[in-house]
Design a protein around this motif. Sequence first.
Motif, mmCIF file in Angstrom:
data_model
loop_
_atom_site.group_PDB
_atom_site.id
_atom_site.type_symbol
_atom_site.label_atom_id
_atom_site.label_comp_id
_atom_site.label_asym_id
_atom_site.label_seq_id
_atom_site.Cartn_x
_atom_site.Cartn_y
_atom_site.Cartn_z
ATOM 1 N N GLN A 130 0.840 -1.189 0.000
ATOM 2 C CA GLN A 130 0.000 0.000 0.000
ATOM 3 C C GLN A 130 0.883 1.251 0.000
ATOM 4 N N ARG A 131 0.653 2.117 -0.979
ATOM 5 C CA ARG A 131 1.402 3.368 -1.054
ATOM 6 C C ARG A 131 0.420 4.511 -1.224
ATOM 7 N N LYS A 132 0.578 5.526 -0.417
ATOM 8 C CA LYS A 132 -0.306 6.673 -0.491
ATOM 9 C C LYS A 132 0.508 7.904 -0.803
ATOM 10 N N TRP A 133 0.104 8.601 -1.855
ATOM 11 C CA TRP A 133 0.828 9.793 -2.281
ATOM 12 C C TRP A 133 0.539 10.957 -1.344
ATOM 13 N N GLY A 134 1.593 11.627 -0.906
ATOM 14 C CA GLY A 134 1.445 12.749 0.011
ATOM 15 C C GLY A 134 1.197 14.074 -0.674
ATOM 16 N N GLY A 135 1.242 14.086 -2.006
ATOM 17 C CA GLY A 135 0.952 15.314 -2.742
ATOM 18 C C GLY A 135 2.169 16.041 -3.271
ATOM 19 N N SER A 136 3.366 15.603 -2.898
ATOM 20 C CA SER A 136 4.584 16.274 -3.357
ATOM 21 C C SER A 136 5.137 15.587 -4.607
ATOM 22 N N ILE A 137 5.449 16.380 -5.639
ATOM 23 C CA ILE A 137 5.989 15.796 -6.867
ATOM 24 C C ILE A 137 7.443 15.357 -6.695
ATOM 25 N N THR A 138 8.067 15.755 -5.596
ATOM 26 C CA THR A 138 9.456 15.361 -5.345
ATOM 27 C C THR A 138 9.534 14.209 -4.343
ATOM 28 N N ALA A 139 8.380 13.655 -3.972
ATOM 29 C CA ALA A 139 8.378 12.547 -3.012
ATOM 30 C C ALA A 139 8.976 11.290 -3.637
ATOM 31 N N THR A 140 9.499 10.411 -2.813
ATOM 32 C CA THR A 140 10.028 9.130 -3.274
ATOM 33 C C THR A 140 9.534 8.024 -2.351
ATOM 34 N N VAL A 141 9.440 6.829 -2.887
ATOM 35 C CA VAL A 141 9.046 5.676 -2.092
ATOM 36 C C VAL A 141 10.169 4.638 -2.148
ATOM 37 N N GLU A 142 10.191 3.781 -1.169
ATOM 38 C CA GLU A 142 11.188 2.715 -1.147
ATOM 39 C C GLU A 142 10.748 1.600 -2.078
ATOM 40 N N LEU A 143 11.652 1.167 -2.941
ATOM 41 C CA LEU A 143 11.327 0.107 -3.892
ATOM 42 C C LEU A 143 11.161 -1.223 -3.169
ATOM 43 N N THR A 144 10.229 -2.026 -3.661
ATOM 44 C CA THR A 144 10.076 -3.369 -3.110
ATOM 45 C C THR A 144 11.228 -4.243 -3.604
ATOM 46 N N MET A 202 11.045 -6.959 -5.328
ATOM 47 C CA MET A 202 10.827 -7.344 -6.723
ATOM 48 C C MET A 202 11.149 -6.185 -7.665
ATOM 49 N N GLU A 203 10.799 -4.980 -7.286
ATOM 50 C CA GLU A 203 11.120 -3.824 -8.119
ATOM 51 C C GLU A 203 12.626 -3.643 -8.225
ATOM 52 N N GLN A 204 13.338 -3.853 -7.110
ATOM 53 C CA GLN A 204 14.791 -3.753 -7.139
ATOM 54 C C GLN A 204 15.399 -4.820 -8.047
ATOM 55 N N ARG A 205 14.888 -6.035 -7.943
ATOM 56 C CA ARG A 205 15.416 -7.129 -8.757
ATOM 57 C C ARG A 205 15.175 -6.884 -10.248
ATOM 58 N N PHE A 206 13.976 -6.402 -10.572
ATOM 59 C CA PHE A 206 13.660 -6.134 -11.977
ATOM 60 C C PHE A 206 14.558 -5.030 -12.517
ATOM 61 N N ARG A 207 14.761 -3.980 -11.742
ATOM 62 C CA ARG A 207 15.633 -2.897 -12.177
ATOM 63 C C ARG A 207 17.063 -3.385 -12.364
ATOM 64 N N GLN A 208 17.536 -4.209 -11.437
ATOM 65 C CA GLN A 208 18.897 -4.732 -11.552
ATOM 66 C C GLN A 208 19.058 -5.613 -12.777
ATOM 67 N N GLU A 209 18.048 -6.442 -13.055
ATOM 68 C CA GLU A 209 18.109 -7.301 -14.232
ATOM 69 C C GLU A 209 18.085 -6.464 -15.504
ATOM 70 N N ALA A 210 17.276 -5.399 -15.502
ATOM 71 C CA ALA A 210 17.220 -4.504 -16.649
ATOM 72 C C ALA A 210 18.564 -3.812 -16.865
ATOM 73 N N GLN A 211 19.161 -3.346 -15.775
ATOM 74 C CA GLN A 211 20.451 -2.668 -15.885
ATOM 75 C C GLN A 211 21.535 -3.611 -16.401
ATOM 76 N N SER A 212 21.470 -4.882 -15.994
ATOM 77 C CA SER A 212 22.466 -5.860 -16.459
ATOM 78 C C SER A 212 22.357 -6.094 -17.958
ATOM 79 N N ARG A 213 21.201 -5.748 -18.536
ATOM 80 C CA ARG A 213 20.984 -5.912 -19.973
ATOM 81 C C ARG A 213 21.097 -4.582 -20.718
ATOM 82 N N GLY A 214 21.591 -3.567 -20.013
ATOM 83 C CA GLY A 214 21.810 -2.272 -20.651
ATOM 84 C C GLY A 214 20.600 -1.376 -20.711
ATOM 85 N N MET A 215 19.578 -1.657 -19.895
ATOM 86 C CA MET A 215 18.371 -0.831 -19.882
ATOM 87 C C MET A 215 18.359 0.060 -18.647
#
Length: 281
Positions: free
Chosen positions: A212-226, A228-241
């Motif tokens: 569950q993630r609720k936006w606080g209204g700030s366009i500069t806000a950030t959330v901690e990646l899950t 699975m999101e970290q793993r997908f990003r790492q796999e993408a980066q390993s393939r040059g994406m």
Amino acid sequence: MTEASKFCSVRVAATAAENSFQSIPPVSEWDLSDDSAYVHICANDTINGLEFLEDPDVGDKLLVGDFISTLLSRRVQISRYAALYCSSGKNLGPAGVCLVIVRKDLLDRAKAYTPVMLHWKAYAETTPIPSLVNTPPVFAIYTCSLVLKTLQNQWGACGDALEALERRAEARAALVYTCIDSSSGFYINKVLPENRSRMSICFTFCEDADVQRKWGGSITATVELTLMEQRFRQEAQSRGMSGVEGHPAFGGIRVCLYNGVSDEAVEEVVRLMSEFPALHV
């Protein structure tokens, strides 16, 4: 809406938030005001992945559209709009330019305190040369012209360039959505097919269904990646994406299919999506 409220009274006539961003409410359900100055829509939601794939008919009301990430991806019934605008940075070219299409009879509807460099009438009627209101960003405009010429040269040979670009956008988006829908629930996208964005495809993972993630209204806000999101990003980066993460304030995964993204890149991200479940069961 937040910015507009500094200048006028903002009224929400319809929002996809009411159904958890699964669909865009039909025009028949919009709670339009009889005394509103205009009706504004966002043609493509790049955070949740919804898009107007047809231009709404609001009758005799003035319709204004934010087409920042839709223009040049499909044919648009310009006559339905009082005005539409599109900043560059998506399909039009590099950031630094804003394209505005406005009905001539509406050019002088600005508030009296509107600065001249933001007044459409001044831009449209300045003589003897059109650049007296401001100094135009020549390089940014020039690079946009190169983008337009390239699109015309590549797709104009197929007939109508916009029709060809629309068919291309449909086909490329279908590749990604088919991968999502055939993943046996590994990837989750709840947007109804008729409202699925062709430009910003957003999805999450079955493993993150309860996050569950609720936006606080700030366009500069950030959330901690899950995880699975970290793993997908790492796999993408390993393939040059890069850049597959969703909006920093909302998380998830986002595949952007703007015109500048090559067909080969789309095929590569689909390959990643097809192979990723077996790597992280």
